[in-house]
Design a protein around this motif. Structure first.
Motif, short mmCIF file in Angstrom:
data_model
loop_
_atom_site.label_atom_id
_atom_site.label_comp_id
_atom_site.label_asym_id
_atom_site.label_seq_id
_atom_site.Cartn_x
_atom_site.Cartn_y
_atom_site.Cartn_z
N ILE A 16 6.05 -3.94 -4.56
CA ILE A 16 5.49 -5.24 -4.17
C ILE A 16 6.59 -6.15 -3.65
CG2 ILE A 16 4.37 -7.31 -5.06
CD1 ILE A 16 2.84 -5.51 -7.01
N LEU A 17 7.76 -6.17 -4.33
CA LEU A 17 8.87 -7.00 -3.87
C LEU A 17 9.35 -6.58 -2.48
CD1 LEU A 17 10.94 -9.20 -4.43
CD2 LEU A 17 12.39 -7.47 -5.55
N ALA A 18 9.42 -5.27 -2.25
CA ALA A 18 9.84 -4.78 -0.93
C ALA A 18 8.85 -5.19 0.15
CB ALA A 18 10.01 -3.27 -0.96
N ALA A 19 7.55 -5.13 -0.19
CA ALA A 19 6.53 -5.54 0.78
C ALA A 19 6.63 -7.02 1.09
CB ALA A 19 5.15 -5.19 0.24
N VAL A 20 6.85 -7.84 0.05
CA VAL A 20 6.98 -9.28 0.27
C VAL A 20 8.21 -9.59 1.14
CG1 VAL A 20 7.42 -11.49 -0.87
CG2 VAL A 20 5.76 -9.90 -1.84
N LEU A 21 9.33 -8.93 0.84
CA LEU A 21 10.53 -9.15 1.64
C LEU A 21 10.31 -8.73 3.10
CD1 LEU A 21 13.33 -7.96 -0.84
CD2 LEU A 21 12.78 -10.30 -0.14
N LEU A 22 9.61 -7.63 3.29
CA LEU A 22 9.35 -7.16 4.64
C LEU A 22 8.49 -8.15 5.42
CD1 LEU A 22 9.72 -4.85 6.68
CD2 LEU A 22 7.62 -3.83 5.77
N ALA A 395 -10.86 -5.88 11.91
CA ALA A 395 -10.37 -4.64 11.29
C ALA A 395 -10.69 -4.63 9.79
CB ALA A 395 -8.87 -4.52 11.52
N VAL A 396 -10.47 -5.76 9.12
CA VAL A 396 -10.79 -5.83 7.68
C VAL A 396 -12.28 -5.64 7.45
CG1 VAL A 396 -10.84 -7.37 5.68
CG2 VAL A 396 -8.79 -7.26 7.13
N PHE A 397 -13.10 -6.23 8.31
CA PHE A 397 -14.56 -6.09 8.16
C PHE A 397 -14.99 -4.64 8.34
CE2 PHE A 397 -18.77 -5.99 10.16
CZ PHE A 397 -19.54 -6.55 9.14
N ILE A 398 -14.41 -3.95 9.32
CA ILE A 398 -14.78 -2.54 9.56
C ILE A 398 -14.35 -1.68 8.37
CG2 ILE A 398 -14.34 -0.54 11.02
CD1 ILE A 398 -16.18 -2.62 12.27
N ILE A 399 -13.14 -1.92 7.82
CA ILE A 399 -12.68 -1.15 6.65
C ILE A 399 -13.61 -1.38 5.46
CG2 ILE A 399 -10.78 -0.93 4.99
CD1 ILE A 399 -8.85 -1.55 7.27
N LEU A 400 -13.98 -2.63 5.23
CA LEU A 400 -14.90 -2.95 4.13
C LEU A 400 -16.25 -2.30 4.34
CD1 LEU A 400 -15.57 -4.54 1.55
CD2 LEU A 400 -16.16 -6.49 3.01
N LEU A 401 -16.70 -2.25 5.60
CA LEU A 401 -18.01 -1.65 5.89
C LEU A 401 -18.01 -0.16 5.59
CD1 LEU A 401 -20.85 -2.11 7.12
CD2 LEU A 401 -19.85 -1.59 9.36
N PHE A 402 -16.89 0.52 5.89
CA PHE A 402 -16.84 1.96 5.68
C PHE A 402 -16.48 2.33 4.23
CE2 PHE A 402 -16.90 2.14 10.24
CZ PHE A 402 -17.51 3.35 10.52
N LEU A 403 -15.55 1.62 3.61
CA LEU A 403 -15.13 1.97 2.25
C LEU A 403 -16.07 1.41 1.19
CD1 LEU A 403 -11.24 1.46 2.49
CD2 LEU A 403 -12.56 3.56 2.74
N ARG A 404 -16.79 0.35 1.52
CA ARG A 404 -17.72 -0.30 0.61
C ARG A 404 -17.06 -0.62 -0.74
NH1 ARG A 404 -22.90 0.13 2.46
NH2 ARG A 404 -23.22 1.58 4.18
N SER A 405 -15.76 -1.03 -0.64
CA SER A 405 -15.02 -1.39 -1.84
C SER A 405 -14.05 -2.51 -1.50
CB SER A 405 -14.26 -0.19 -2.40
OG SER A 405 -13.39 -0.59 -3.43
N ILE A 406 -14.21 -3.64 -2.20
CA ILE A 406 -13.32 -4.78 -1.93
C ILE A 406 -11.89 -4.45 -2.34
CG2 ILE A 406 -12.83 -7.15 -2.52
CD1 ILE A 406 -15.80 -7.63 -2.83
N ARG A 407 -11.76 -3.74 -3.49
CA ARG A 407 -10.42 -3.39 -3.96
C ARG A 407 -9.72 -2.47 -2.98
NH1 ARG A 407 -8.68 0.48 -8.68
NH2 ARG A 407 -6.53 -0.22 -8.99
N ALA A 408 -10.41 -1.43 -2.52
CA ALA A 408 -9.80 -0.52 -1.55
C ALA A 408 -9.47 -1.21 -0.25
CB ALA A 408 -10.76 0.66 -1.29
N THR A 409 -10.32 -2.17 0.14
CA THR A 409 -10.05 -2.92 1.37
C THR A 409 -8.81 -3.78 1.23
OG1 THR A 409 -12.42 -2.95 1.89
CG2 THR A 409 -11.02 -4.54 3.03
N LEU A 410 -8.67 -4.45 0.08
CA LEU A 410 -7.49 -5.28 -0.15
C LEU A 410 -6.22 -4.44 -0.16
CD1 LEU A 410 -8.81 -7.78 -2.85
CD2 LEU A 410 -8.40 -8.19 -0.43
N VAL A 411 -6.29 -3.24 -0.76
CA VAL A 411 -5.13 -2.35 -0.78
C VAL A 411 -4.74 -1.97 0.64
CG1 VAL A 411 -4.30 -0.09 -1.45
CG2 VAL A 411 -5.55 -1.49 -3.08
N THR A 412 -5.72 -1.67 1.46
CA THR A 412 -5.46 -1.30 2.86
C THR A 412 -4.87 -2.47 3.61
OG1 THR A 412 -7.31 0.23 2.76
CG2 THR A 412 -6.49 -0.39 4.95
#
Length: 412
Positions: A16-22, A395-412
């Motif tokens: 998470i720290l590496a992602a924030v720094l990036l 893009a976020v809406f399409i991912i949510l539509l296909f995965l049907r999971s808010i958690r998986a969408t947030l991870v993506t």
């Protein structure tokens, strides 16, 4: 690959720290990017411009353009040259080969032009590379509210141009148009003919009135000190009283003036008795001529002819280059050119802030920004960000539509 995934799952805080720094470094880097309407493109062309005030096209071509072309013949990397000789200006366009370093070629051209001999009227040749960054990013108009364009031009040259050139990222500010006071000399052909003075003598006298040349040296206490002769005409009255020749006062068209007799019978400038000074003795009617009858005196000193005797001298207002008007008022223009590595938006903002002082001096409505490329850059960047945000949301809406999971969408 499995080991990397396993390590990441065990060290979530580090990931998470590496992602924030990036993300933070990417956001910071995006603010440091130059915001330009066009990329900085250097054209393989170098222009050599040489002003020659008052010279005709033939003189410019023979004494300026041809020597410059000859000097450029030894410069490496030149593909071709094209020259234009016009009234008072010589322009030589140098086309470089595509594999030639333009900066190095520019320096070599400058060195080649240092040793050439040009007329005294010619200015120093200006060598400039052609690139997209050499185009002005802002065009500013300054209007003379009271119609006094001369004072506005002086203010722009002495105050406004240095003020804007001090803005960080500004390469130079070019003044376009304006007016200046100059002394106009209008020769009278009839008076020149009466005084028997050619026009060339007048030109030579005016040119010789401004002198700044060495005349030798003087030794003081064993030390040699150079001496210069300086003379300069500073006002209209001094130019009016400039001697341009000499002529003797005449009677009956004679080049030597007639002497006016005095009551005592002696002619002015001659010996008593009316005899011409230095003349041969005469006889007959000539010797009986009365002393007051206009006898010619060959020894009379000539009378100096001043410029005001054969010409009208006055101070007039002259436009420097063309006539410009803004909202019906006389005006001049300023072209702002930025450095090649400067940010257009930052330079434009700095120039606009500096123009606040100019508006306070000549009036808010007298300063107008005619063109500002920073507006186009900001509009382009704003449109880019808008399209990027729309794309991200879709893009976020399409991912949510296909995965049907808010958690998986947030991870993506």
């Amino acid at each position: 690959m499995k080991s990397i995934i396993g390590w990441s799952l065990k060290n979530k805080s580090v990931v998470i720290l590496a992602a924030v720094l990036l993300i933070a470094s990417g956001a910071y880097a995006s603010t440091r990017l130059n915001q330009e309407l066009l990329p900085n493109i250097e054209f393989p062309t170098i222009a050599v411009a040489t002003p020659v005030p008052g010279a005709g096209p033939e003189l410019v071509d023979e004494q300026v353009t041809q020597p410059i072309e000859s000097a450029l013949g030894n410069v490496q990397g030149i593909d071709s040259t094209q020259s234009t000789s016009s009234q008072g200006l010589s322009v030589v366009l140098v086309q470089l080969s595509l594999d030639t370093d333009a900066k190095q070629a520019e320096d070599e051209i400058r060195r080649s032009l240092d040793g050439i001999s040009l007329p005294s009227e010619a200015s120093q040749p200006e060598v400039n590379r052609q690139s997209s960054s050499s185009f002005p990013i802002m065009n500013i108009s300054l209007a003379a509210k009271n119609g006094n364009l001369v004072d506005l031009t002086k203010y722009a040259q002495n105050k406004v141009v240095p003020l804007l050139e001090d803005v960080p990222g500004t390469a130079n500010v070019d003044l376009v148009g304006g007016a200046q006071k100059e002394i106009q000399v209008s020769l009278d052909p009839k008076k020149l003919k009466d005084k028997n003075i050619p026009a060339g003598a007048v030109v030579g006298a005016i040119s010789g009135a401004n002198v700044n040349a060495p005349v030798g040296d003087v030794r003081i206490d064993g030390l040699s000190t150079p001496v210069r002769a300086e003379s300069q005409i500073t006002d209209v009255d001094a130019l009016k009283n400039l001697p341009i020749g000499a002529s003797a006062a005449s009677a009956g068209g004679s080049p030597v003036g007639a002497a006016q007799g005095s009551p005592s019978g002696s002619a002015q400038g001659g010996p008593p008795g009316g005899a011409p000074s230095g003349g041969a003795p005469s006889s007959g009617a000539d010797s009986a001529a009365p002393p007051s009858g206009g006898a010619q005196v060959s020894g009379q000193s000539p009378k100096p002819v001043l410029l005001k005797d054969v010409a009208q001298v006055k101070k007039v207002e002259s436009n420097i280059s063309g006539i410009s008007r803004t909202n019906g008022e006389p005006s001049l223009g300023l072209n702002v050119v930025k450095d090649s590595d400067a940010n257009t938006i930052d330079v434009a903002k700095g120039v606009e802030e500096s123009l606040g002082q100019v508006r306070d001096r000549i009036g808010k409505d007298q300063v107008r920004i005619i063109a500002n490329s920073a507006d186009d850059v900001e509009e382009s960047i704003s449109g880019l960000i808008e399209k990027a945000l729309i794309g991200a949301v879709v893009a976020v809406f399409i991912i949510l539509l296909f995965l049907r999971s808010i958690r998986a969408t947030l991870v993506t």
